[in-house]
Scaffold this motif. Sequence first.
Motif, PDB file in Angstrom:
ATOM      1  N   ALA A 132       0.823  -1.205   0.000  1.00  0.00           N
ATOM      2  CA  ALA A 132       0.000   0.000   0.000  1.00  0.00           C
ATOM      3  C   ALA A 132       0.862   1.262   0.000  1.00  0.00           C
ATOM      4  CB  ALA A 132      -0.915  -0.002   1.228  1.00  0.00           C
ATOM      5  N   PRO A 133       0.615   2.198  -0.916  1.00  0.00           N
ATOM      6  CA  PRO A 133       1.323   3.490  -0.878  1.00  0.00           C
ATOM      7  C   PRO A 133       0.994   4.241   0.407  1.00  0.00           C
ATOM      8  CG  PRO A 133       0.233   3.155  -3.001  1.00  0.00           C
ATOM      9  CD  PRO A 133      -0.270   2.081  -2.088  1.00  0.00           C
ATOM     10  N   GLY A 134       1.986   4.960   0.935  1.00  0.00           N
ATOM     11  CA  GLY A 134       1.800   5.709   2.163  1.00  0.00           C
ATOM     12  C   GLY A 134       1.159   7.059   1.931  1.00  0.00           C
ATOM     13  N   PRO A 135       0.903   7.813   3.016  1.00  0.00           N
ATOM     14  CA  PRO A 135       0.252   9.126   2.881  1.00  0.00           C
ATOM     15  C   PRO A 135       1.025  10.089   1.990  1.00  0.00           C
ATOM     16  CG  PRO A 135       0.259   8.405   5.175  1.00  0.00           C
ATOM     17  CD  PRO A 135       1.118   7.449   4.431  1.00  0.00           C
ATOM     18  N   ASP A 136       2.348  10.099   2.066  1.00  0.00           N
ATOM     19  CA  ASP A 136       3.127  11.014   1.230  1.00  0.00           C
ATOM     20  C   ASP A 136       2.902  10.747  -0.252  1.00  0.00           C
ATOM     21  OD1 ASP A 136       4.031  12.053   3.547  1.00  0.00           O
ATOM     22  OD2 ASP A 136       6.084  11.314   3.389  1.00  0.00           O
ATOM     23  N   VAL A 137       2.875   9.470  -0.625  1.00  0.00           N
ATOM     24  CA  VAL A 137       2.654   9.113  -2.035  1.00  0.00           C
ATOM     25  C   VAL A 137       1.257   9.530  -2.475  1.00  0.00           C
ATOM     26  CG1 VAL A 137       2.539   7.201  -3.680  1.00  0.00           C
ATOM     27  CG2 VAL A 137       4.297   7.212  -1.907  1.00  0.00           C
ATOM     28  N   LEU A 138       0.261   9.277  -1.628  1.00  0.00           N
ATOM     29  CA  LEU A 138      -1.113   9.610  -1.984  1.00  0.00           C
ATOM     30  C   LEU A 138      -1.307  11.118  -2.121  1.00  0.00           C
ATOM     31  CD1 LEU A 138      -2.975   7.120   0.402  1.00  0.00           C
ATOM     32  CD2 LEU A 138      -2.425   6.806  -2.018  1.00  0.00           C
ATOM     33  N   LEU A 139      -0.712  11.896  -1.190  1.00  0.00           N
ATOM     34  CA  LEU A 139      -0.854  13.344  -1.258  1.00  0.00           C
ATOM     35  C   LEU A 139      -0.125  13.921  -2.471  1.00  0.00           C
ATOM     36  CD1 LEU A 139      -0.447  14.223   2.521  1.00  0.00           C
ATOM     37  CD2 LEU A 139      -2.505  14.553   1.140  1.00  0.00           C
ATOM     38  N   THR A 140       1.056  13.421  -2.747  1.00  0.00           N
ATOM     39  CA  THR A 140       1.817  13.918  -3.900  1.00  0.00           C
ATOM     40  C   THR A 140       1.093  13.624  -5.201  1.00  0.00           C
ATOM     41  OG1 THR A 140       3.885  13.607  -2.688  1.00  0.00           O
ATOM     42  CG2 THR A 140       4.031  13.814  -5.088  1.00  0.00           C
ATOM     43  N   ALA A 141       0.503  12.420  -5.312  1.00  0.00           N
ATOM     44  CA  ALA A 141      -0.239  12.073  -6.523  1.00  0.00           C
ATOM     45  C   ALA A 141      -1.461  12.958  -6.700  1.00  0.00           C
ATOM     46  CB  ALA A 141      -0.662  10.604  -6.472  1.00  0.00           C
ATOM     47  N   GLY A 142      -2.006  13.460  -5.580  1.00  0.00           N
ATOM     48  CA  GLY A 142      -3.149  14.359  -5.660  1.00  0.00           C
ATOM     49  C   GLY A 142      -2.771  15.818  -5.844  1.00  0.00           C
ATOM     50  N   GLY A 143      -1.503  16.085  -6.108  1.00  0.00           N
ATOM     51  CA  GLY A 143      -1.061  17.453  -6.345  1.00  0.00           C
ATOM     52  C   GLY A 143      -0.697  18.211  -5.098  1.00  0.00           C
ATOM     53  N   ARG A 144      -0.582  17.521  -3.962  1.00  0.00           N
ATOM     54  CA  ARG A 144      -0.210  18.164  -2.711  1.00  0.00           C
ATOM     55  C   ARG A 144       1.272  17.931  -2.430  1.00  0.00           C
ATOM     56  NH1 ARG A 144      -3.787  21.586  -1.774  1.00  0.00           N
ATOM     57  NH2 ARG A 144      -3.638  21.470   0.513  1.00  0.00           N
ATOM     58  N   GLN A 145       1.854  18.783  -1.604  1.00  0.00           N
ATOM     59  CA  GLN A 145       3.259  18.671  -1.234  1.00  0.00           C
ATOM     60  C   GLN A 145       3.362  18.539   0.280  1.00  0.00           C
ATOM     61  OE1 GLN A 145       5.711  18.338  -3.399  1.00  0.00           O
ATOM     62  NE2 GLN A 145       4.302  18.567  -5.133  1.00  0.00           N
ATOM     63  N   PRO A 146       3.283  17.306   0.792  1.00  0.00           N
ATOM     64  CA  PRO A 146       3.244  17.148   2.256  1.00  0.00           C
ATOM     65  C   PRO A 146       4.492  17.617   2.958  1.00  0.00           C
ATOM     66  CG  PRO A 146       3.544  15.032   1.142  1.00  0.00           C
ATOM     67  CD  PRO A 146       3.246  16.034   0.077  1.00  0.00           C
ATOM     68  N   ARG A 147       5.625  17.604   2.284  1.00  0.00           N
ATOM     69  CA  ARG A 147       6.879  17.987   2.950  1.00  0.00           C
ATOM     70  C   ARG A 147       7.039  19.503   3.065  1.00  0.00           C
ATOM     71  NH1 ARG A 147       9.720  13.437   3.589  1.00  0.00           N
ATOM     72  NH2 ARG A 147       9.348  11.698   2.183  1.00  0.00           N
TER      73      ARG A 147
ATOM     74  N   PRO B 110      -2.119  -5.443  -9.618  1.00  0.00           N
ATOM     75  CA  PRO B 110      -2.897  -4.360  -9.000  1.00  0.00           C
ATOM     76  C   PRO B 110      -2.083  -3.498  -8.033  1.00  0.00           C
ATOM     77  CG  PRO B 110      -4.223  -6.347  -9.110  1.00  0.00           C
ATOM     78  CD  PRO B 110      -2.841  -6.727  -9.570  1.00  0.00           C
ATOM     79  N   ALA B 111      -1.207  -4.115  -7.250  1.00  0.00           N
ATOM     80  CA  ALA B 111      -0.392  -3.328  -6.318  1.00  0.00           C
ATOM     81  C   ALA B 111       0.547  -2.393  -7.067  1.00  0.00           C
ATOM     82  CB  ALA B 111       0.412  -4.260  -5.408  1.00  0.00           C
ATOM     83  N   GLN B 112       1.141  -2.867  -8.144  1.00  0.00           N
ATOM     84  CA  GLN B 112       2.030  -2.008  -8.928  1.00  0.00           C
ATOM     85  C   GLN B 112       1.261  -0.876  -9.590  1.00  0.00           C
ATOM     86  OE1 GLN B 112       3.717  -5.221 -11.253  1.00  0.00           O
ATOM     87  NE2 GLN B 112       5.671  -5.074 -10.172  1.00  0.00           N
ATOM     88  N   LEU B 113       0.032  -1.141 -10.015  1.00  0.00           N
ATOM     89  CA  LEU B 113      -0.791  -0.072 -10.584  1.00  0.00           C
ATOM     90  C   LEU B 113      -1.125   0.969  -9.524  1.00  0.00           C
ATOM     91  CD1 LEU B 113      -3.194  -2.156 -12.853  1.00  0.00           C
ATOM     92  CD2 LEU B 113      -1.415  -0.566 -13.606  1.00  0.00           C
ATOM     93  N   ALA B 114      -1.364   0.528  -8.298  1.00  0.00           N
ATOM     94  CA  ALA B 114      -1.665   1.471  -7.216  1.00  0.00           C
ATOM     95  C   ALA B 114      -0.488   2.409  -6.979  1.00  0.00           C
ATOM     96  CB  ALA B 114      -2.015   0.701  -5.935  1.00  0.00           C
ATOM     97  N   TRP B 115       0.708   1.865  -6.963  1.00  0.00           N
ATOM     98  CA  TRP B 115       1.891   2.705  -6.776  1.00  0.00           C
ATOM     99  C   TRP B 115       2.125   3.614  -7.979  1.00  0.00           C
ATOM    100  CZ3 TRP B 115       5.357   3.423  -2.763  1.00  0.00           C
ATOM    101  CH2 TRP B 115       5.161   2.621  -1.638  1.00  0.00           C
ATOM    102  N   ALA B 116       1.912   3.102  -9.184  1.00  0.00           N
ATOM    103  CA  ALA B 116       2.147   3.914 -10.382  1.00  0.00           C
ATOM    104  C   ALA B 116       1.170   5.096 -10.458  1.00  0.00           C
ATOM    105  CB  ALA B 116       2.006   3.041 -11.627  1.00  0.00           C
ATOM    106  N   LEU B 117      -0.064   4.890 -10.013  1.00  0.00           N
ATOM    107  CA  LEU B 117      -1.072   5.942 -10.094  1.00  0.00           C
ATOM    108  C   LEU B 117      -1.198   6.740  -8.802  1.00  0.00           C
ATOM    109  CD1 LEU B 117      -3.823   3.904 -11.975  1.00  0.00           C
ATOM    110  CD2 LEU B 117      -2.371   5.715 -12.914  1.00  0.00           C
ATOM    111  N   GLY B 118      -0.521   6.304  -7.724  1.00  0.00           N
ATOM    112  CA  GLY B 118      -0.628   6.994  -6.450  1.00  0.00           C
ATOM    113  C   GLY B 118      -1.994   6.868  -5.828  1.00  0.00           C
ATOM    114  N   ARG B 119      -2.581   5.668  -5.905  1.00  0.00           N
ATOM    115  CA  ARG B 119      -3.918   5.430  -5.373  1.00  0.00           C
ATOM    116  C   ARG B 119      -3.860   4.425  -4.231  1.00  0.00           C
ATOM    117  NH1 ARG B 119      -7.721   4.511 -10.723  1.00  0.00           N
ATOM    118  NH2 ARG B 119      -7.429   6.571 -11.683  1.00  0.00           N
ATOM    119  N   PRO B 120      -4.840   4.442  -3.339  1.00  0.00           N
ATOM    120  CA  PRO B 120      -4.886   3.401  -2.304  1.00  0.00           C
ATOM    121  C   PRO B 120      -4.928   2.010  -2.934  1.00  0.00           C
ATOM    122  CG  PRO B 120      -6.409   5.175  -1.778  1.00  0.00           C
ATOM    123  CD  PRO B 120      -5.915   5.446  -3.166  1.00  0.00           C
TER     124      PRO B 120
END
Length: 302
Positions: A50-65, A175-185
Amino acid sequence: MSTRTRTAGAIVSPMLLRLARDHATGALVRDHGTLYLVDGRVVHAESPVAPGPDVLLTAGGRQPRHGRIAAGELEICHLGALFDAAFFALAPGRSPARFQYGTVHGTHAVRAAVRPVSAAEVERETLRRRELLDNVWPYPAVDAAPVVPRPAAPGQTVTARQRALLAHADGSRTPAQLAWALGRPAFHTLLEIRRLAAAGLVTTPPEPAPRYAPPLDQAVHGPRPGGPAAHGPGPRDPGPRDPGPRDPGPRDPGPRDPGPRDPFTPVAYGTTAAAPYEPVGFAPDPDIALLRRLRDALEAHL
């Protein structure tokens, strides 16, 4: 037996519930991920699937850092990632779970405002997600296999999320690799893949055939000393006339159960193996072509 009946009263992790009753603090390490507890409540979960919060936020156009995210948005994202990782971390594995007392994840130490979650909530959500997957398409072989798209039937449509998945599915990504590639849960990606499989838009692979195993003592220590495997079949008994082929006796019940099967390796996400929550009472090898013809026939009469 319905999926709801099977999950009623089920327990995902007795050890997690015991640690919650003991108000333990530390890390519950399992084959497919880790849950971090503080005073018996889950404050963080991580899994290589599972991608973590940083990956999910970055994929959504956010910059958590950069510190430009509101506390409420960060908490919602963290809770979503926690349940996502916990779902895979609590999948059955081959190795026993172990608890490292006193280990605290940095997320809780730095972001103390993150709301902890009770072990009972994590258990309920994990069971709910398993039930949802089985209700959509009860063939877990698609969970870890490469996603292979199929041509759509005339007039068949897909959602925008499904269209993005099909566009990135190259026949080798799981499916797991697609989740990481797209930044999705990872769970939401898995759910969409099952929906696509139910619609006949991705291939449902057959369940892997179980492997036969020798008797446990021979598998560990080799053939028994003095046994037939060590010295050959030996002289034949010259007694009564040979009655012919030996009676096979009762029907062979088949291979022994190899035990729980791993959907992913704990080192890297997306390896191809069978999924952990294999539903009971369904045929293991669906005839997708027949299902598609039945679907088309029903649509033609609507």
